[in-house]
Design a protein around this motif. Structure first.
Motif, PDB file in Angstrom:
ATOM      1  N   ALA A   1       0.837  -1.190   0.000  1.00 48.72           N
ATOM      2  CA  ALA A   1       0.000   0.000   0.000  1.00 48.72           C
ATOM      3  C   ALA A   1       0.874   1.243   0.000  1.00 48.72           C
ATOM      4  O   ALA A   1       1.817   1.363   0.770  1.00 48.72           O
ATOM      5  N   ALA A   2       0.570   2.146  -0.889  1.00 47.30           N
ATOM      6  CA  ALA A   2       1.334   3.381  -0.977  1.00 47.30           C
ATOM      7  C   ALA A   2       1.212   4.150   0.332  1.00 47.30           C
ATOM      8  O   ALA A   2       0.132   4.340   0.849  1.00 47.30           O
ATOM      9  N   GLY A   3       2.361   4.596   0.843  1.00 44.59           N
ATOM     10  CA  GLY A   3       2.348   5.335   2.095  1.00 44.59           C
ATOM     11  C   GLY A   3       2.300   4.452   3.315  1.00 44.59           C
ATOM     12  O   GLY A   3       2.347   4.946   4.430  1.00 44.59           O
ATOM     13  N   GLY A   4       2.198   3.120   3.151  1.00 47.99           N
ATOM     14  CA  GLY A   4       2.168   2.207   4.284  1.00 47.99           C
ATOM     15  C   GLY A   4       3.433   1.388   4.361  1.00 47.99           C
ATOM     16  O   GLY A   4       4.421   1.650   3.669  1.00 47.99           O
ATOM     17  N   LYS A   5       3.415   0.378   5.225  1.00 49.15           N
ATOM     18  CA  LYS A   5       4.570  -0.502   5.366  1.00 49.15           C
ATOM     19  C   LYS A   5       4.485  -1.583   4.302  1.00 49.15           C
ATOM     20  O   LYS A   5       3.647  -2.494   4.405  1.00 49.15           O
ATOM     21  N   ASN A   6       5.357  -1.528   3.319  1.00 51.75           N
ATOM     22  CA  ASN A   6       5.256  -2.426   2.172  1.00 51.75           C
ATOM     23  C   ASN A   6       6.223  -3.596   2.259  1.00 51.75           C
ATOM     24  O   ASN A   6       6.436  -4.283   1.263  1.00 51.75           O
ATOM     25  N   CYS A   7       6.842  -3.823   3.428  1.00 55.11           N
ATOM     26  CA  CYS A   7       7.725  -4.982   3.549  1.00 55.11           C
ATOM     27  C   CYS A   7       6.899  -6.214   3.909  1.00 55.11           C
ATOM     28  O   CYS A   7       5.696  -6.123   4.160  1.00 55.11           O
ATOM     29  N   HIS A   8       7.564  -7.365   3.959  1.00 55.98           N
ATOM     30  CA  HIS A   8       6.795  -8.591   4.181  1.00 55.98           C
ATOM     31  C   HIS A   8       6.314  -8.738   5.621  1.00 55.98           C
ATOM     32  O   HIS A   8       5.590  -9.674   5.932  1.00 55.98           O
ATOM     33  N   PHE A   9       6.715  -7.816   6.527  1.00 53.36           N
ATOM     34  CA  PHE A   9       6.164  -7.816   7.879  1.00 53.36           C
ATOM     35  C   PHE A   9       4.911  -6.959   7.979  1.00 53.36           C
ATOM     36  O   PHE A   9       4.204  -7.013   8.985  1.00 53.36           O
ATOM     37  N   PHE A  10       4.664  -6.136   6.967  1.00 52.54           N
ATOM     38  CA  PHE A  10       3.500  -5.245   6.931  1.00 52.54           C
ATOM     39  C   PHE A  10       3.430  -4.404   8.211  1.00 52.54           C
ATOM     40  O   PHE A  10       4.431  -3.838   8.626  1.00 52.54           O
ATOM     41  N   ASP A  11       2.253  -4.330   8.825  1.00 55.08           N
ATOM     42  CA  ASP A  11       2.064  -3.438   9.974  1.00 55.08           C
ATOM     43  C   ASP A  11       2.843  -3.865  11.208  1.00 55.08           C
ATOM     44  O   ASP A  11       3.022  -3.081  12.139  1.00 55.08           O
ATOM     45  N   GLU A  12       3.325  -5.111  11.218  1.00 53.69           N
ATOM     46  CA  GLU A  12       4.084  -5.581  12.369  1.00 53.69           C
ATOM     47  C   GLU A  12       5.552  -5.175  12.300  1.00 53.69           C
ATOM     48  O   GLU A  12       6.311  -5.427  13.243  1.00 53.69           O
TER      49      GLU A  12
ATOM     50  N   PHE B   1      10.010  -0.941  11.980  1.00 52.23           N
ATOM     51  CA  PHE B   1      10.397   0.337  11.401  1.00 52.23           C
ATOM     52  C   PHE B   1       9.143   1.174  11.153  1.00 52.23           C
ATOM     53  O   PHE B   1       8.127   0.660  10.681  1.00 52.23           O
ATOM     54  N   PRO B   2       9.196   2.476  11.464  1.00 53.62           N
ATOM     55  CA  PRO B   2       8.016   3.322  11.264  1.00 53.62           C
ATOM     56  C   PRO B   2       7.680   3.486   9.792  1.00 53.62           C
ATOM     57  O   PRO B   2       8.476   3.153   8.902  1.00 53.62           O
ATOM     58  N   VAL B   3       6.485   4.007   9.535  1.00 56.96           N
ATOM     59  CA  VAL B   3       5.997   4.131   8.157  1.00 56.96           C
ATOM     60  C   VAL B   3       6.936   4.972   7.317  1.00 56.96           C
ATOM     61  O   VAL B   3       7.199   4.654   6.143  1.00 56.96           O
ATOM     62  N   GLU B   4       7.483   6.056   7.880  1.00 56.58           N
ATOM     63  CA  GLU B   4       8.312   6.951   7.072  1.00 56.58           C
ATOM     64  C   GLU B   4       9.624   6.325   6.643  1.00 56.58           C
ATOM     65  O   GLU B   4      10.333   6.877   5.807  1.00 56.58           O
ATOM     66  N   MET B   5       9.965   5.160   7.201  1.00 51.24           N
ATOM     67  CA  MET B   5      11.171   4.457   6.771  1.00 51.24           C
ATOM     68  C   MET B   5      10.865   3.401   5.724  1.00 51.24           C
ATOM     69  O   MET B   5      11.704   2.544   5.433  1.00 51.24           O
ATOM     70  N   HIS B   6       9.661   3.408   5.171  1.00 51.40           N
ATOM     71  CA  HIS B   6       9.267   2.536   4.068  1.00 51.40           C
ATOM     72  C   HIS B   6       8.985   3.396   2.834  1.00 51.40           C
ATOM     73  O   HIS B   6       8.746   4.594   2.934  1.00 51.40           O
TER      74      HIS B   6
END
Length: 499
Positions: free
Chosen positions: A467-478, A481-486
Motif C-alpha cells: 500500500a502506498a504510504g504504508g509498510k510495504n515490507c513482508h512484515f506489513f504493519d508488524e 520500522f516506522p511508516v516513514e522508513m518505508h
C-alpha cells in the motif's frame, strides 16, 4: 384389795390411783405408771426419729436415682462423643490428605518488566517450554528448602501477564529476537510446557498486567489451598501499594515471596517480605533501547530539524533540496530543546526561519547520503543467510564496540569485546545492527551511526508491492520500522557534510 380401773378408762395424763390406806408416800403402782409413761415418750421419740430417717432415706434415694440416671446419660453421651471424635479424626486425616493433594504454589509475574533471559526468548517455542520447566523446578527447590511443612505433592501454577505485541516489538528492537514471531512462539511454548502455567496476553494499555497480577494476588491470598505466592514485579514500585496493605497480616507476610529480577525499586526496601532469585532465569536488567550512549530520542519525522542532542559531532551542515532543487543548509534546533519535550521541539522546528544564505550543493561522498526529501539513505549491506545472522546474534558481540570503535560502558559492558571477528562477521554484525531502527529517525546526523534509517526487509510480493504510504515490507504493519522508513526514495542527491 380394791379393784383397779381398766387401762382403757385411763388417759396418759390421768392421775395415778393411790393404794388405800397409804398415807405416807407414792404407791408402787403410781411409780410403775410413771415409768411406763416415760418409756412411752421415749418410744414415741424413737418412732419419730425412725420416721424422719425413713423420710430422709426416701428423699436421698430419689436424689440418688436421679443422679444415677444423669450419670448414665453422661456416660452414654461421652461414648457418643468418643465415637464422633474418632469419626472426626478420620475426616480430618482424610481432609488433610485432600488438602495436600489440592494445595498449590502460585507464581504471579508481570511479564512487561520481569522478562525471561534472552537465550530462552530467542529459542521460540522450545525456549518457552524450557522456561516453564525451569520455573517449575526452581519453585520446587525453593519450597523444599524454605517451607518443609508444605507437602512434596504440592502443585506449581504460574500466570505471566504481559502486552505480548509491545514486548515482541521491544525485544526485536533490542536485538534480543530477530522478529516479533519469536516471542509469540515463546509465549505458546511456555503455555504448552506445563498444564498449570499460562502466559496471558493482556494487550496494550496502561497497568493492564499490573491489575491482573494484583487481583490474582487478592483472590489467592486467603485461599487455604494456596500455600505460597511468589510475586514477580521488582521493576514496578506500584506493587508496594497492595503489599503495604497486607503487611500487617502475619499470615500474608509468611505467604508472599518476592522474585528478584531487575533491581528492586527503592520503595521495596521497607517491606518485610522474603526475596528469592531463581538463578539466571530472568533478565537482571531492564531492556534498554537507548544503550548506545545517546540521550532520549526525539520522535521520527522531524527530518533535517532533528535535534543534534549530544552527538559527538561538533558542527554539521544538513543539505536540503527546495522546490527549485537548490541545495541549502537548514538550521538545527538548539541543544537546549532536549528538555522541552518532543511536541515543543517539533513546534520550534516548524517555526524555524527560512535559510538566508544559499550554498552550492556539496558532493563529498564521505558525508551522510540523503535523498531529495533530506532522508538519510543507508548504503546496502551484504546478504548474510538467516543461519549466519542467528549465529552472530548468539555471539553477543558489542555492536558499538566493533562498529563504532567505542563503548560507553567500558569494562561494565555485558557484551563481548575480546573477540576478533572476521570481515564477513563484521558485515553480518552491521546487518544485525541495521535491523534496529535508529532512535533519531531519517534525520539522524551522526556520521558513525550503526543503526537502520530505512526498512531493510524485502518488499512484499514479487513486484515489491504494498500500500502506498504504508509498510510495504513482508512484515506489513508488524514491522518495527516506522511508516516513514518505508517506500523511501533511494536516489542519493546530496550528502550531509559533517565537520
Amino acid at each position: 384389795m380394791p379393784k383397779l380401773p381398766a387401762p382403757s378408762q385411763m388417759s396418759d395424763h390421768a392421775s395415778i390411783p393411790s393404794i388405800a390406806g397409804d398415807g405416807v408416800g407414792e404407791s408402787a403402782s403410781a411409780h410403775l405408771w410413771k415409768r411406763h409413761l416415760e418409756l412411752k415418750r421415749v418410744d414415741n421419740a424413737k418412732n419419730d426419729l425412725v420416721e424422719e430417717l425413713l423420710h430422709r432415706y426416701d428423699s436421698l434415694n430419689d436424689v440418688f436415682k436421679q443422679e444415677c440416671e444423669d450419670h448414665e446419660r453422661e456416660r452414654e453421651f461421652n461414648r457418643r462423643c468418643q465415637r464422633k471424635l474418632k469419626e472426626l479424626g478420620s475426616l480430618v486425616h482424610r481432609y488433610e490428605g485432600d488438602l495436600d493433594l489440592e494445595s498449590y504454589v502460585l507464581v504471579l509475574i508481570d511479564g512487561d518488566g520481569l522478562i525471561f533471559n534472552d537465550s530462552l526468548l530467542l529459542d521460540g517455542t522450545p525456549g518457552g517450554q524450557r522456561a516453564a520447566g525451569l520455573l517449575e523446578q526452581f519453585v520446587y527447590d525453593y519450597v523444599r528448602a524454605e517451607h518443609p511443612e508444605i507437602s512434596s505433592a504440592v502443585k506449581i501454577t504460574a500466570r505471566v501477564y504481559a502486552n505480548v505485541k509491545g514486548l515482541s516489538e521491544t525485544c526485536r528492537r533490542a536485538s534480543i529476537t530477530s522478529k516479533t514471531s519469536d516471542l509469540r512462539e515463546f509465549v505458546i511454548g511456555f503455555s504448552q510446557g506445563k498444564f498449570l502455567m499460562d502466559f496471558v496476553d493482556v494487550g496494550a494499555g496502561k497497568d493492564r498486567a499490573d491489575q491482573k497480577v494484583v487481583e490474582q494476588l487478592k483472590l489467592n491470598l486467603r485461599n487455604r489451598h494456596c500455600r505460597q505466592i511468589l510475586l514477580g514485579g521488582s521493576h514496578d514500585n506500584g506493587y508496594t501499594r497492595i503489599l503495604g496493605e497486607v503487611v500487617n497480616y502475619e499470615q500474608a507476610v509468611q505467604k508472599i515471596t518476592l522474585i528478584e529480577g531487575v533491581p528492586f525499586a527503592r520503595e521495596y526496601g521497607a517491606l518485610p517480605f522474603r526475596v528469592h532469585k531463581f538463578g539466571d532465569l530472568f533478565r537482571p536488567q531492564k531492556i534498554n533501547l537507548y544503550d548506545q550512549g545517546f540521550p532520549t530520542p526525539f520522535p521520527p519525522g522531524l527530518g533535517p530539524f532533528q535535534n543534534r542532542m549530544q552527538s559527538p559531532i561538533s558542527t554539521s551542515s544538513i543539505m536540503t533540496v527546495n522546490d527549485n532543487h537548490n541545495m541549502s543548509p537548514s538550521s538545527v534546533a538548539s541543544p537546549t530543546a532536549a528538555s522541552t519535550g518532543w511536541a515543543n521541539v517539533a513546534a520550534k522546528a516548524a517555526r524555524l526561519p527560512a535559510p538566508i544564505n544559499q550554498t552550492p550543493p556539496m558532493r563529498d561522498t564521505s558525508g551522510i547520503p540523503r535523498n531529495r526529501k533530506g532522508q538519510r539513505i543507508d548504503p546496502p549491506t551484504s546478504n548474510s543467510g538467516i543461519d549466519e545472522v542467528t549465529r552472530v546474534k548468539r555471539m553477543k558481540m558489542c555492536n558499538v564496540h566493533f562498529l563504532r570503535n567505542e563503548c560507553p560502558y567500558g569494562k561494565a559492558c555485558t557484551h563481548v569485546h575480546d573477540y576478533k571477528p572476521s570481515k564477513a562477521e563484521l558485515d553480518t554484525l552491521r546487518l544485525v545492527a541495521r535491523s534496529q531502527p535508529c532512535i533519531h529517525g531519517t534525520g539522524c546526523n551522526d556520521a558513525k551511526c550503526i543503526y537502520g534509517h530505512r526498512c531493510p526487509h524485502p518488499k512484499a510480493g514479487k513486484s515489491g508491492g504494498g500500500a502506498a504510504g504504508g509498510k510495504n515490507c513482508h512484515f506489513f504493519d508488524e514491522c518495527k520500522f516506522p511508516v516513514e522508513m518505508h517506500n523511501m526514495d533511494l536516489s542519493v542527491v546530496q550528502f550531509q557534510v559533517v565537520r
